[in-house]
Write an enzyme that holds these catalytic residues in place. Structure first.
Site, short mmCIF file in Angstrom:
data_model
loop_
_atom_site.label_atom_id
_atom_site.label_comp_id
_atom_site.label_asym_id
_atom_site.label_seq_id
_atom_site.Cartn_x
_atom_site.Cartn_y
_atom_site.Cartn_z
N ARG A 187 0.81 -1.22 0.00
CA ARG A 187 0.00 0.00 0.00
C ARG A 187 0.85 1.28 0.00
NH1 ARG A 187 -3.80 -2.20 4.60
NH2 ARG A 187 -1.70 -2.79 5.17
N ASP A 200 9.01 -22.45 5.39
CA ASP A 200 9.47 -22.62 6.76
C ASP A 200 10.99 -22.48 6.65
OD1 ASP A 200 10.62 -23.87 9.10
OD2 ASP A 200 8.58 -24.51 9.56
N HIS A 201 11.52 -21.36 7.11
CA HIS A 201 12.92 -21.10 6.76
C HIS A 201 13.88 -22.13 7.38
CE1 HIS A 201 13.29 -18.88 10.60
NE2 HIS A 201 14.59 -19.06 10.47
N LYS A 227 17.71 -24.45 5.82
CA LYS A 227 19.05 -24.52 6.42
C LYS A 227 19.74 -25.81 5.99
CE LYS A 227 17.63 -21.98 10.57
NZ LYS A 227 18.45 -20.82 10.85
N GLU A 274 17.52 -18.94 22.05
CA GLU A 274 17.96 -17.64 21.52
C GLU A 274 18.36 -16.77 22.70
OE1 GLU A 274 15.73 -16.05 17.89
OE2 GLU A 274 14.24 -17.16 19.01
N ASP A 312 5.23 -19.72 17.72
CA ASP A 312 6.27 -19.01 16.96
C ASP A 312 7.36 -19.96 16.45
OD1 ASP A 312 7.52 -16.54 16.05
OD2 ASP A 312 9.03 -16.89 17.59
N HIS A 324 8.88 -24.67 12.93
CA HIS A 324 10.29 -25.03 12.73
C HIS A 324 10.67 -26.32 13.47
CE1 HIS A 324 10.30 -21.08 11.14
NE2 HIS A 324 10.51 -20.44 12.26
N LYS A 334 13.35 -17.85 24.41
CA LYS A 334 14.07 -16.58 24.22
C LYS A 334 14.84 -16.30 25.51
CE LYS A 334 11.74 -15.03 20.42
NZ LYS A 334 12.41 -15.00 19.13
C1 BG6 Z 1 11.27 -16.97 13.38
C2 BG6 Z 1 10.62 -16.58 14.68
O1 BG6 Z 1 10.41 -17.77 12.61
O2 BG6 Z 1 12.47 -17.68 13.65
C3 BG6 Z 1 11.57 -15.74 15.53
O3 BG6 Z 1 9.44 -15.86 14.43
C4 BG6 Z 1 12.89 -16.43 15.71
O4 BG6 Z 1 10.99 -15.45 16.80
C5 BG6 Z 1 13.44 -16.93 14.37
O5 BG6 Z 1 13.78 -15.51 16.30
C6 BG6 Z 1 14.65 -17.80 14.60
O6 BG6 Z 1 15.24 -18.14 13.38
P1 BG6 Z 1 16.79 -18.55 13.30
O7 BG6 Z 1 17.00 -18.93 11.89
O8 BG6 Z 1 17.55 -17.32 13.71
O9 BG6 Z 1 16.98 -19.67 14.28
#
Ligand code: BG6
Length: 504
Positions: free
Chosen positions: A47, A181-182, A186, A220, A239, A244, A345
């Site tokens: 937007r 899903d990132h 990896k 983290e 989250d 993941h 976290k």
């Molecule tokens: C994200 C979460 O999907 O993955 C975050 O929303 C998290 O809260 C992150 O920090 C962690 O990803 P990675 O690749 O740094 O382990």
């Protein structure tokens, strides 16, 4: 190198953080590496009223996420020529200007009517976008192909995920939908498959006969940063765990696929996820789940805020920043093998790893640290694999000491390891959905997670434990683990033994 068709990538939510932080830097790396097809263009939309030039400046030429040195400047200029921007009034508004622009770029760049649509927007508008694209004829594959990439969160619960699946599938076929899903992007997560299915030494042991338990830690050191508003409605389970970490579990637990195609691998992953024993009984849930929240503390002489003091977080919040779950997988391979998975976290360090904890020898002959064998697969950082095994201490008698056999990715020379987003974007461009979650996988994960969330929200006598920011979660988290075992609290360096970490 696999062939990549000519195509356009259309990014929805292009003025947002993800596009600048992850997508454009990943695309630029692909461009530099020669992975983009000859005829390729990127069209950003959102937007925000931006011109092509303003968009290029924001995400590329003045981006702090892209390395600018003399060598790169020419490449940046060449890459910028492929980038365009088209504002829309709203995701529910009329898409005619946008679709005209897509078609015009298609004609100019000769991209053969092949489109990838990337939804980097709030999930509330996914359905609208899919519907609008459908009515604009852009999901149609009669002249080229069309793919839809959707970001997490995919649903907020089983019901919302099912609804979203149905809504998207009305306008795009399942084979056109790529749920990102990132973690699957990896290298080290993909290496779980290779470790298991290309080594005859591991797979025969990978079952209830030899494995005592499996432990997965995702820690983290940061807090919720600027995302308090989002996180407070989500929590650690939604989250990280539902997506993941359950993806990692599925790769650790799955049966060997028939072959390495996307469908066969995903068929086995979904079977593993569906075999996780669902916990519904309150007593079972109370005994097998622990949640916690970080509290204010001093780390390295600096005061760190507690979760409830973070911006955007309700001061009475009952959202977990620590979650540890014990569960079982009800199939032949995993009968009676506990899986322990935790995510949090504000822990001492950033680390993700899988520990395969083997059973003790049946009869103990020797004195000393006669510890169980463990295979540690490090996902991040210090990526690698570590095997812990017993060796004889030189000298008289048979005293046993624990030794390490280790492998590090950093020792591999040759090709550069792609970032997760580079790999995933390239796969979607090539129509390879292996590393994307299928609709039924996502639903199976929610089916397990939903009752835990429900119990934490409405159950009786559910505790929220506090833990000081910078420690390994609530003290009682070790109680979750059967027998005399405790969590392996890993160091940043893979081979450092917990308790003896090298800090710098
Ligand atoms: C994200 C979460 O999907 O993955 C975050 O929303 C998290 O809260 C992150 O920090 C962690 O990803 P990675 O690749 O740094 O382990």
């Amino acid at each position: 190198m696999k062939k990549t068709d000519n195509q356009i990538l259309i990014i929805f939510g292009a003025s947002g953080d993800l596009a600048a932080r992850k997508l454009l830097p990943a695309l630029f790396q692909l461009f530099k590496g020669g992975f983009l097809p000859e005829n390729y263009a990127i069209l950003g939309t959102s937007r925000s009223q931006l011109s092509d030039e303003e968009f290029r400046t924001r995400v590329l030429t003045e981006s702090t996420y892209i390395k600018h040195d003399n060598e790169d400047e020419q490449q940046i200029a060449a890459f910028a020529k492929k980038i365009f921007y088209q504002p829309i009034e709203g995701y529910e508004a009329d898409y005619s200007l946008l679709s005209d622009r897509v078609r015009q770029i298609n004609d100019t760049f000769k991209t053969d009517h092949n489109y990838v649509f990337y939804l980097s927007t709030p999930p509330g508008v996914y359905k609208n976008i899919a519907e609008k694209l459908y009515h604009a004829g852009l999901s149609d594959e009669s002249q080229g192909w069309s793919r839809l990439i959707v970001e997490k969160p995919f649903g907020y619960s089983l019901e919302t995920a099912q609804t979203l699946n149905k809504e998207l599938q009305q306008y795009f076929k399942e084979s056109q939908i790529y749920r990102i899903d990132h973690y699957l992007g990896k290298e080290t997560v993909q290496n779980l498959l290779v470790t298991r299915f290309s080594n005859s030494i591991f797979e025969p042991l990978w079952n209830r006969n030899y494995i005592r338990h499996i432990e997965i830690t995702n820690a983290e050191d940061i807090g919720v940063e600027k995302r308090g508003g989002y996180y407070d409605r989500s929590g650690a389970l939604r989250d990280m765990f539902q997506n993941h970490l359950l993806q990692v579990v599925s790769l650790v637990a799955m049966e060997p696929p028939l072959n390495a195609t996307a469908e066969e691998i995903r068929n086995e992953k979904v079977k593993a996820l569906k075999s996780i024993r669902i916990m519904k009984d309150e007593d079972i849930l109370r005994r097998n789940t622990i949640r916690g929240q970080y509290m204010t503390a001093e780390i390295d002489g600096k005061k760190v805020m507690g979760y409830r003091e973070e911006e955007g977080v309700d001061p009475d919040s009952l959202t977990e920043t620590f979650a540890a779950i014990k569960f079982y997988i009800d199939n032949w391979r995993w009968k009676d093998v506990p899986f322990y998975v935790r995510t949090a976290k504000r822990m001492p360090t950033k680390v993700t790893e899988v520990v395969i904890h083997f059973k003790s020898t049946p009869h103990s002959l020797f004195i000393g640290a006669n510890k169980d064998n463990r295979l540690i697969i490090r996902i991040h950082p210090d990526e690698g694999v570590l095997m812990k095994f017993g060796v004889k201490v030189p000298g008289q008698g048979f005293i046993v000491e624990e030794a390490n056999l280790d492998f590090y990715y950093s020792e591999l020379t040759g090709s550069r390891v792609m970032e997760a987003y580079e790999r995933l974007l390239l796969d979607a461009m090539q129509g390879d959905a292996t590393l994307y979650a299928r609709g039924d996988e996502v639903e199976a994960a929610w089916t397990f997670v939903d009752p835990i969330l429900e119990f934490w929200k409405n159950g009786h006598d559910v505790r929220m434990y506090g833990y000081a920011a910078g420690v390994w979660g609530p003290e009682n988290s070790n109680d979750l683990i059967d027998g005399d075992y405790i969590w392996r609290n890993p160091c940043a360096n893979l081979a450092d033994d917990p308790g003896y970490c090298v800090l710098c």
